[in-house]
Write an enzyme that holds these catalytic residues in place. Structure first.
Site, PDB file in Angstrom:
ATOM      1  CB  THR A  14       0.772  -8.280   2.875  1.00  0.00           C
ATOM      2  OG1 THR A  14       1.977  -7.516   3.001  1.00  0.00           O
ATOM      3  CG2 THR A  14       0.745  -9.351   3.956  1.00  0.00           C
ATOM      4  CE1 TYR A  22       4.420  -3.905  11.316  1.00  0.00           C
ATOM      5  CE2 TYR A  22       3.178  -2.633  12.918  1.00  0.00           C
ATOM      6  CZ  TYR A  22       3.832  -2.714  11.708  1.00  0.00           C
ATOM      7  OH  TYR A  22       3.910  -1.606  10.889  1.00  0.00           O
ATOM      8  CB  THR A  63      -0.634   5.605   6.422  1.00  0.00           C
ATOM      9  OG1 THR A  63       0.431   6.255   7.135  1.00  0.00           O
ATOM     10  CG2 THR A  63      -0.662   6.138   5.009  1.00  0.00           C
ATOM     11  CG  PHE A  78      -1.519   1.270   1.628  1.00  0.00           C
ATOM     12  CD1 PHE A  78      -2.097   2.122   0.695  1.00  0.00           C
ATOM     13  CD2 PHE A  78      -1.493   1.657   2.956  1.00  0.00           C
ATOM     14  CE1 PHE A  78      -2.634   3.343   1.079  1.00  0.00           C
ATOM     15  CE2 PHE A  78      -2.028   2.864   3.352  1.00  0.00           C
ATOM     16  CZ  PHE A  78      -2.591   3.721   2.425  1.00  0.00           C
ATOM     17  NE  ARG A  93      -3.648  -1.540   7.384  1.00  0.00           N
ATOM     18  CZ  ARG A  93      -2.470  -1.380   6.804  1.00  0.00           C
ATOM     19  NH1 ARG A  93      -1.530  -0.664   7.390  1.00  0.00           N
ATOM     20  NH2 ARG A  93      -2.216  -1.939   5.638  1.00  0.00           N
TER      21      ARG A  93
END
Length: 332
Positions: free
Chosen positions: A43, A153, A183, A19, A194
């Site tokens: 991903t 993470y 973001t 992304f 998300r």
């Protein structure tokens, strides 16, 4: 500003088909820099960089940065973005996430060392954990559960920061660390877990908008164009970081759900669901350092950014033959 580096002529972007990475590739090409995008599509998606396929200044290398890799020719900067970045992704790929922070960062640093290139690590606000200091300033060490459901993470990024700082301090590498806060924008995956893509896809489909807990936890949302501008400003500075890159405008998750519903002109109801473990209560960056040393601050208004993101998701729904649209059309 702490000094500047030479203009970027050729850059490597690990995770460049993701992304944020794909938007960074676009901005680098717009600025005249040749780009080598390195991604294994764990991903990320080749669709995110498909529009660059015929560009002679763009090269796609399919490789896993958790294994040693190399790039031919000169390189001025290495941007290390490769890592699962959403709670759903790092829950599905915990070892790959840990390796991306450890092995992936080391291999990207080694590439930068061989090329005598500036190295930029995209770290995360998650290094602050569930913060007891608000807003979060770079000098805060954080409140992180090292064995919790988000630890793969959080701790991978904390280790990546330590690895980067050690290479700078002890080996003389030219490095900078940026900590990205939440973001959003076009090219987010609809089912990555998300809040923004979840709320938009639910509102567009007329499904209940699922808010975790009572929705009082806060987030600060930065449009992807602003985030990328901050990354590039850090890369072109001589500052080592860490530097927070995010939008200090703070809102609750429930307020965000209501804002998305209104912008989608949806009548979808709100459904409250259990809150995931170690979900932080508060998120707001102190961006004083970014303003002082980079001259950077976000400029995109939340409603404008959300509207652009909603339009992008709506276009994917309207293109039923694309894989992303097929996923979005599946009932939940």
């Amino acid at each position: 500003m702490s000094g500047t580096v030479s203009p970027l002529r050729r850059a490597v972007v690990t995770g460049g088909a993701g992304f944020v990475g794909s938007h960074l590739c676009d901005r680098l090409r717009d600025g005249g820099a040749a780009v080598v995008c390195v991604d294994n599509f764990l991903t990320g998606s080749p669709e995110n960089v498909a529009h660059l396929a015929g560009d002679p200044g763009f090269e796609l290398v399919v490789a896993d940065v958790n294994e040693p890799f190399d790039v031919e020719g000169p390189v001025d900067a290495v941007f290390h973005l490769a890592s699962p970045a959403s709670p759903h992704d790092y829950a599905r790929h915990p070892l790959a996430t840990l390796k991306a922070g450890a092995h992936g960062t080391l291999h990207a640093l080694e590439l930068a060392g061989r090329k005598d290139a500036r190295f930029l690590l995209t770290s995360t606000s998650e290094v602050y954990g569930d913060p007891k200091v608000h807003p979060q300033v770079e000098s805060y060490w954080g409140n992180v559960n090292p064995i919790g459901p988000r630890s793969q993470y959080d701790e991978a990024k904390r280790f990546a920061e330590a690895l980067t700082a050690t290479h700078r301090e002890h080996l003389g590498f030219d490095t900078v660390i940026v900590r990205l806060f939440n973001t959003y924008g076009p090219r987010m995956r609809p089912l990555d877990g998300r809040a923004v893509p979840t709320f938009i896809t639910q509102a567009l489909a007329g499904r209940p908008i699922t808010v975790a807990g009572d929705g009082s936890q806060t987030r600060s949302l930065c449009y992807v164009d602003d985030t990328v501008a901050g990354i590039l400003a850090a890369a072109r500075s001589g500052h080592p970081g860490p530097i927070n890159i995010g939008n200090p405008a703070e809102m609750t998750i429930l307020e965000l759900a209501e804002r998305v519903r209104d912008l989608c002109r949806s009548t979808a109801p709100t459904r409250f669901v259990p809150r995931p473990g170690d979900d932080p209560d508060l998120r707001r960056p102190d961006i004083g350092r970014a303003a002082e040393v980079l001259g950077w601050a976000p400029v995109v208004d939340l409603d404008k950014g959300l509207a652009a993101t909603i339009d992008w998701f709506a276009a994917q729904v309207a293109a039923p033959h694309t894989p992303s649209a097929q996923v979005m059309a599946e009932p939940r």
